[in-house]
Scaffold this motif. Structure first.
Motif, PDB file in Angstrom:
ATOM      1  N   GLN A  92       3.028  37.867  18.390  1.00  0.00           N
ATOM      2  CA  GLN A  92       2.236  36.881  17.637  1.00  0.00           C
ATOM      3  C   GLN A  92       2.426  35.481  18.205  1.00  0.00           C
ATOM      4  O   GLN A  92       1.458  34.716  18.339  1.00  0.00           O
ATOM      5  N   ALA A  93       3.658  35.153  18.551  1.00  0.00           N
ATOM      6  CA  ALA A  93       3.952  33.831  19.118  1.00  0.00           C
ATOM      7  C   ALA A  93       3.244  33.644  20.461  1.00  0.00           C
ATOM      8  O   ALA A  93       2.686  32.571  20.729  1.00  0.00           O
ATOM      9  N   LEU A  94       3.248  34.688  21.295  1.00  0.00           N
ATOM     10  CA  LEU A  94       2.563  34.622  22.589  1.00  0.00           C
ATOM     11  C   LEU A  94       1.065  34.436  22.418  1.00  0.00           C
ATOM     12  O   LEU A  94       0.438  33.620  23.109  1.00  0.00           O
ATOM     13  N   ARG A  95       0.482  35.212  21.480  1.00  0.00           N
ATOM     14  CA  ARG A  95      -0.969  35.095  21.205  1.00  0.00           C
ATOM     15  C   ARG A  95      -1.299  33.693  20.704  1.00  0.00           C
ATOM     16  O   ARG A  95      -2.315  33.104  21.088  1.00  0.00           O
ATOM     17  N   HIS A  96      -0.441  33.158  19.849  1.00  0.00           N
ATOM     18  CA  HIS A  96      -0.643  31.828  19.275  1.00  0.00           C
ATOM     19  C   HIS A  96      -0.612  30.757  20.363  1.00  0.00           C
ATOM     20  O   HIS A  96      -1.470  29.865  20.400  1.00  0.00           O
ATOM     21  N   MET A 133      -3.574  27.160  24.237  1.00  0.00           N
ATOM     22  CA  MET A 133      -3.848  26.745  25.618  1.00  0.00           C
ATOM     23  C   MET A 133      -5.324  26.821  25.930  1.00  0.00           C
ATOM     24  O   MET A 133      -5.887  25.957  26.616  1.00  0.00           O
ATOM     25  N   ARG A 134      -5.982  27.887  25.417  1.00  0.00           N
ATOM     26  CA  ARG A 134      -7.431  28.044  25.653  1.00  0.00           C
ATOM     27  C   ARG A 134      -8.209  26.912  24.978  1.00  0.00           C
ATOM     28  O   ARG A 134      -9.172  26.383  25.519  1.00  0.00           O
ATOM     29  N   ASP A 153       7.372  27.740  19.401  1.00  0.00           N
ATOM     30  CA  ASP A 153       6.915  28.281  18.111  1.00  0.00           C
ATOM     31  C   ASP A 153       8.016  28.124  17.061  1.00  0.00           C
ATOM     32  O   ASP A 153       9.069  28.759  17.149  1.00  0.00           O
ATOM     33  N   HIS A 154       7.758  27.293  16.047  1.00  0.00           N
ATOM     34  CA  HIS A 154       8.772  27.016  15.019  1.00  0.00           C
ATOM     35  C   HIS A 154       9.161  28.256  14.216  1.00  0.00           C
ATOM     36  O   HIS A 154      10.253  28.337  13.663  1.00  0.00           O
ATOM     37  N   ARG A 155       8.247  29.264  14.167  1.00  0.00           N
ATOM     38  CA  ARG A 155       8.545  30.494  13.424  1.00  0.00           C
ATOM     39  C   ARG A 155       9.662  31.308  14.081  1.00  0.00           C
ATOM     40  O   ARG A 155      10.300  32.140  13.432  1.00  0.00           O
ATOM     41  N   LEU A 156       9.884  31.087  15.367  1.00  0.00           N
ATOM     42  CA  LEU A 156      10.937  31.808  16.083  1.00  0.00           C
ATOM     43  C   LEU A 156      12.243  31.009  16.179  1.00  0.00           C
ATOM     44  O   LEU A 156      13.198  31.463  16.796  1.00  0.00           O
TER      45      LEU A 156
END
Length: 305
Positions: free
Chosen positions: A292-296, A301-302, A51-54
């Motif tokens: 948020q990163a995990l949810r994203h 993946m889904r 995640d680029h936001r992190l």
């Protein structure tokens, strides 16, 4: 190099002699703790790099810390698991020195990283307008490099000195890993210079990182208490509360170390099993950005399925 007159080819790790009859149970408990620690820390590493936001200094430092934790526990736990499972407590001389080197090298890196993470929180809270210009990705990578290099220089010299010691017997280490202090005391050589340097090394690592942390958090507390609203104070404290909890766990286990073998084993067990297991939980439990990163990542993946 190891001296030619060395007669000991392997050491015996005494581990937990009073609990040897619980080998299977201890194996299961430590295996689950090890797998949970590796999984939790790997999740932090993966989401930071995916995640680029992190991809900010704070999370680069955190992912480096998680990587060190994974390596740190891997130097000790797999061997401990094999002892619980097979009952074979011997470890070859070279394997013992290798385990000692990586245990103390990675341990030193972790303590230095905690100090650097404290500095990062100080800049974010006390110097918010200058944070992005002072603490950028280049600076954070340089600080990580400095932590590794400083630890490597100090420990390489120490391990060269230890490898030149003469071990003629006994060969029983009263610990569950090749503890350097126990190893030095088994030597038949004059170990005064090695003991002094080892004391200097451990004192330098712990006290330097502790001093930086105390100074930094003293300034953070003064700055936060000067904020006008309660909401702002709570927000500022919440950004460093996770870091503080981990600091208390680490330094708390260090203060437990005494001349008592049981206390030393307990303190080492906290640092090698409990702290690495709790760190991912502590750092991610109240972190909205990580959630948020995990949810994203999970939603992506889904969609790919």
């Amino acid at each position: 190099l190891v001296k030619n007159e060395t007669t000991i080819q392997e050491f015996i790790l005494e581990g937990f002699p009073a609990l040897q009859h619980l080998g299977s149970l201890l194996f299961l408990v430590h295996l689950l703790a090890y797998l949970a620690s590796i999984t939790g820390n790997m999740v932090i590493i993966i989401i930071t790099w995916v995640d680029h936001r992190l991809q900010t200094p704070m999370y680069i430092l955190l992912s480096t810390f998680s990587f060190c934790e994974c390596c740190f526990i891997t130097t000790v736990i797999p061997k401990l698991l094999s002892i619980f499972l097979s009952g074979r407590q011997t470890i070859p001389f070279t394997a013992c020195l290798t385990q000692t080197f990586f245990f103390f090298f990675l341990g030193a890196v972790i303590f230095f990283l905690m100090a650097v993470m404290s500095l990062d929180r100080y800049l974010a809270i006390c110097k918010p307008l200058h944070y992005s210009s002072i603490m950028n990705l280049r600076v954070s990578f340089l600080l990580v490099f400095f932590c590794y290099t400083l630890s490597l220089i100090f420990l390489t010299y120490l391990m060269v000195k230890v490898s030149q010691l003469w071990f003629c017997g006994p060969n029983v280490i009263s610990h569950f890993f090749c503890d350097l202090d126990s190893l030095i005391h088994l030597s038949c050589s004059d170990t005064r210079s090695v003991e002094i340097y080892f004391f200097f090394f451990t004192s330098f690592v712990i006290l330097l990182s502790l001093l930086i942390t105390i100074i930094v958090y003293s300034n953070i507390i003064v700055t936060v208490m000067g904020l006008p609203s309660t909401k702002e104070r709570q927000k500022a404290f919440s950004t460093c509360s996770s870091h503080l909890i981990v600091l208390f766990l680490m330094y708390g286990s260090c203060t437990k170390q005494t001349n008592s073998l049981d206390s030393n084993r307990e303190a080492a067990l906290v640092n090698t099993v409990v702290t690495p297991l709790l760190n991912p939980v502590i750092y991610t439990l109240r972190n909205k950005q990580v959630h948020q990163a995990l949810r994203h990542i999970l939603s992506r993946m889904r969609l790919q399925k």
